[in-house]
Design a protein around this motif. Structure first.
Motif, mmCIF file in Angstrom:
data_model
loop_
_atom_site.group_PDB
_atom_site.id
_atom_site.type_symbol
_atom_site.label_atom_id
_atom_site.label_comp_id
_atom_site.label_asym_id
_atom_site.label_seq_id
_atom_site.Cartn_x
_atom_site.Cartn_y
_atom_site.Cartn_z
ATOM 1 N N GLU A 110 0.818 -1.202 0.000
ATOM 2 C CA GLU A 110 0.000 0.000 0.000
ATOM 3 C C GLU A 110 0.859 1.261 0.000
ATOM 4 O OE1 GLU A 110 -3.942 -1.694 2.378
ATOM 5 O OE2 GLU A 110 -2.378 -0.587 3.476
ATOM 6 N N VAL A 111 1.896 1.262 0.838
ATOM 7 C CA VAL A 111 2.765 2.433 0.917
ATOM 8 C C VAL A 111 3.538 2.597 -0.380
ATOM 9 C CG1 VAL A 111 4.659 3.504 2.172
ATOM 10 C CG2 VAL A 111 2.936 2.187 3.413
ATOM 11 N N GLU A 112 4.047 1.495 -0.938
ATOM 12 C CA GLU A 112 4.782 1.593 -2.186
ATOM 13 C C GLU A 112 3.888 2.100 -3.325
ATOM 14 O OE1 GLU A 112 6.327 -2.302 -2.759
ATOM 15 O OE2 GLU A 112 8.224 -1.872 -1.695
ATOM 16 N N GLY A 113 2.575 1.791 -3.287
ATOM 17 C CA GLY A 113 1.649 2.310 -4.298
ATOM 18 C C GLY A 113 1.516 3.816 -4.208
ATOM 19 N N ASP A 114 1.415 4.346 -2.984
ATOM 20 C CA ASP A 114 1.325 5.793 -2.810
ATOM 21 C C ASP A 114 2.615 6.472 -3.261
ATOM 22 O OD1 ASP A 114 -1.214 5.500 -1.870
ATOM 23 O OD2 ASP A 114 -0.669 5.671 0.265
ATOM 24 N N ILE A 115 3.751 5.845 -2.994
ATOM 25 C CA ILE A 115 5.031 6.438 -3.411
ATOM 26 C C ILE A 115 5.118 6.454 -4.933
ATOM 27 C CG2 ILE A 115 7.517 6.065 -3.442
ATOM 28 C CD1 ILE A 115 7.290 5.070 -0.585
ATOM 29 N N ALA A 116 4.678 5.398 -5.579
ATOM 30 C CA ALA A 116 4.681 5.365 -7.035
ATOM 31 C C ALA A 116 3.777 6.444 -7.618
ATOM 32 C CB ALA A 116 4.237 3.978 -7.512
ATOM 33 N N ALA A 117 2.627 6.670 -6.948
ATOM 34 C CA ALA A 117 1.721 7.731 -7.409
ATOM 35 C C ALA A 117 2.372 9.106 -7.250
ATOM 36 C CB ALA A 117 0.414 7.666 -6.635
ATOM 37 N N GLY A 118 3.116 9.290 -6.187
ATOM 38 C CA GLY A 118 3.798 10.566 -5.970
ATOM 39 C C GLY A 118 4.857 10.819 -7.019
ATOM 40 N N LYS A 119 5.558 9.753 -7.404
ATOM 41 C CA LYS A 119 6.590 9.929 -8.429
ATOM 42 C C LYS A 119 5.981 10.322 -9.781
ATOM 43 C CE LYS A 119 10.043 6.804 -6.477
ATOM 44 N NZ LYS A 119 10.823 5.568 -6.689
ATOM 45 N N ALA A 120 4.710 9.970 -9.960
ATOM 46 C CA ALA A 120 4.045 10.339 -11.217
ATOM 47 C C ALA A 120 3.535 11.776 -11.207
ATOM 48 C CB ALA A 120 2.892 9.360 -11.485
ATOM 49 N N ASN A 121 3.527 12.390 -10.038
ATOM 50 C CA ASN A 121 3.057 13.786 -9.917
ATOM 51 C C ASN A 121 4.061 14.708 -10.585
ATOM 52 O OD1 ASN A 121 2.583 16.501 -8.656
ATOM 53 N ND2 ASN A 121 0.971 15.328 -7.592
ATOM 54 N N LYS A 122 3.562 15.774 -11.237
ATOM 55 C CA LYS A 122 4.449 16.700 -11.939
ATOM 56 C C LYS A 122 5.367 17.456 -11.003
ATOM 57 C CE LYS A 122 1.135 20.545 -12.070
ATOM 58 N NZ LYS A 122 0.453 21.549 -12.924
ATOM 59 N N ARG A 123 4.938 17.624 -9.761
ATOM 60 C CA ARG A 123 5.782 18.345 -8.813
ATOM 61 C C ARG A 123 7.031 17.529 -8.459
ATOM 62 N NH1 ARG A 123 3.504 22.903 -7.160
ATOM 63 N NH2 ARG A 123 1.241 23.152 -7.376
ATOM 64 N N TYR A 124 6.922 16.217 -8.534
ATOM 65 C CA TYR A 124 8.089 15.364 -8.295
ATOM 66 C C TYR A 124 9.144 15.597 -9.370
ATOM 67 C CZ TYR A 124 10.864 11.180 -7.400
ATOM 68 O OH TYR A 124 11.896 10.308 -7.116
ATOM 69 N N ALA A 125 8.649 15.820 -10.615
ATOM 70 C CA ALA A 125 9.573 16.076 -11.715
ATOM 71 C C ALA A 125 10.152 17.484 -11.651
ATOM 72 C CB ALA A 125 8.850 15.850 -13.050
ATOM 73 N N THR A 126 9.292 18.490 -11.324
ATOM 74 C CA THR A 126 9.794 19.862 -11.281
ATOM 75 C C THR A 126 10.786 20.063 -10.140
ATOM 76 O OG1 THR A 126 7.886 20.516 -9.928
ATOM 77 C CG2 THR A 126 7.693 20.794 -12.336
ATOM 78 N N THR A 127 10.658 19.316 -9.086
ATOM 79 C CA THR A 127 11.594 19.449 -7.957
ATOM 80 C C THR A 127 12.756 18.477 -8.073
ATOM 81 O OG1 THR A 127 10.283 17.893 -6.655
ATOM 82 C CG2 THR A 127 9.785 20.258 -6.399
ATOM 83 N N LYS A 128 12.786 17.753 -9.254
ATOM 84 C CA LYS A 128 13.858 16.796 -9.488
ATOM 85 C C LYS A 128 13.975 15.785 -8.347
ATOM 86 C CE LYS A 128 16.574 19.922 -12.392
ATOM 87 N NZ LYS A 128 17.894 20.580 -12.605
ATOM 88 N N GLY A 129 12.798 15.184 -8.099
ATOM 89 C CA GLY A 129 12.769 14.138 -7.051
ATOM 90 C C GLY A 129 12.835 14.724 -5.661
ATOM 91 N N CYS A 130 12.232 15.922 -5.488
ATOM 92 C CA CYS A 130 12.195 16.601 -4.182
ATOM 93 C C CYS A 130 13.600 16.921 -3.692
ATOM 94 C CB CYS A 130 11.446 15.777 -3.155
ATOM 95 S SG CYS A 130 9.642 15.724 -3.428
#
Length: 351
Positions: A100-120
């Motif tokens: 369940e947690v890994e699913g949420d993390i995968a969803a976060g990586k698909a968010n555009k903010r993850y890309a704009t922040t270069k992986g936070c």
């Protein structure tokens, strides 16, 4: 090496069993030197067997107690580990599954903010919404670590539970040595001290039974033989004693003499004390000998039990020569040749 020591121990036990009988026989025959030598051997063999029995019993008891203690220690370690795992799981609290947690993390990586922040990356986090997104993403990574730890702990707990479930608790939880522990409570000594004392007691009982058992059992038979007339046949040359050898007739039998022969007593044995003594207490044997002193002492003891006044040693010696016994002086000691004292002397009550 173990087989050699085992064979020696068996030989020692065998000799130790028959030595008491031989010691008794030689002592009654007046051969005190041989009896003392046999006693010395008996003590040596008994000491060797005692230490062997003590070591064997201690080893057997130690193995039994050690096996029980090892089982208890294994159970205690497993139970302690299970309790520790449960305590840690309680601290972690309720957690989601790793998937369940890994699913949420995968969803976060698909968010555009993850890309704009270069992986936070901290340098790329400038906007407020981006910071909020990255904080949420970091919490998910922390939750994932917790979920993975909880998952690992649950697996370990299952393994420990299976291990405890495979144990026979009725054997594991029982006392390792109930006898020693009960005696320790009663006496106040430690279980180890009690076990040592029990080992010594068992070893002594084993040695007593193996070393003196046969002697004790056959002692009754020997007493029965001494309580009656011996069954051995009477030599003819002893029953035809000349009248002068009858120095002191038995009180109840003043039998008339018929020529050179003497009337026998009702029990079939000679009437004359010395002749009767030789029939019941002396047996012929090649290469055997007995000192004149020991033979006369045996005659005096027999006469005392029969309530007969014994003749002196000089007259006794003359009578023995008249009866045909050979003697010689050797090394300053007079010895009778070809005879020995009976190992089961006659103790008939004379009337």
């Amino acid at each position: 090496e173990g087989q050699v020591y085992g064979a020696l121990g068996g030989i020692a036990d065998g000799l130790k069993t028959i030595l008491p009988l031989a010691i008794t026989a030689t002592w009654l025959a007046g051969q005190k030197g041989r009896a003392i030598a046999g006693l010395s051997l008996f003590l040596i063999f008994s000491a060797y067997s005692l230490t062997s029995a003590l070591g064997l019993y201690s080893l057997s008891r130690a193995n039994s107690v050690g096996t029980a203690n090892a089982g208890k220690a294994t159970y205690a370690i497993a139970k302690e580990e299970g309790d520790r795992i449960k305590s840690r799981l309680d601290k972690l609290g309720q957690t989601r599954t790793v998937g369940e947690v890994e699913g949420d993390i995968a969803a976060g990586k698909a968010n555009k903010r993850y890309a704009t922040t270069k992986g936070c990356s901290p340098r790329e986090i400038t906007a407020t919404k981006s910071r909020a997104f990255c904080d949420q993403y970091a919490r998910l990574n922390g939750e994932l670590a917790t979920a993975r730890e909880a998952q690992d702990l649950r697996k370990r707990l299952l393994a420990v539970s299976a291990k405890i479930g495979g144990m026979d608790l009725s054997k594991v939880l029982r006392s390792a040595d109930p006898q020693s522990e009960a005696l320790a409570k009663l006496t106040g000594y430690s279980p180890e001290a009690v076990r040592t004392a029990l080992a010594a007691l068992v070893a002594v009982l084993i040695e007593f039974g193996s070393g003196l058992g046969l002697w004790v059992v056959t002692g009754g038979a020997s007493r029965r033989e001494r309580s009656g007339i011996p069954k051995k046949p009477i030599d003819k040359h002893l029953t035809q004693a000349r009248p002068e050898t009858c120095i002191s007739p038995l009180p109840a039998y003043s039998a008339p003499r018929l020529g050179k022969d003497l009337l026998p007593s009702p029990d079939g044995l000679p009437v004359c004390p010395i002749e009767r003594f030789t029939v019941t207490h002396i047996q012929t044997k090649k290469r055997a000998e007995v000192t004149a002193k020991n033979l006369y002492e045996a005659f005096r003891n027999w006469a005392k039990e029969a309530d007969i006044h014994p003749v002196n040693q000089t007259k006794f010696g003359r009578a023995m020569v008249d009866l045909g016994y050979r003697k010689e002086r050797r090394g300053g000691t007079v010895r009778y040749l070809g005879v020995e004292l009976s190992s089961a002397p006659d103790r008939v009550t004379l009337q």
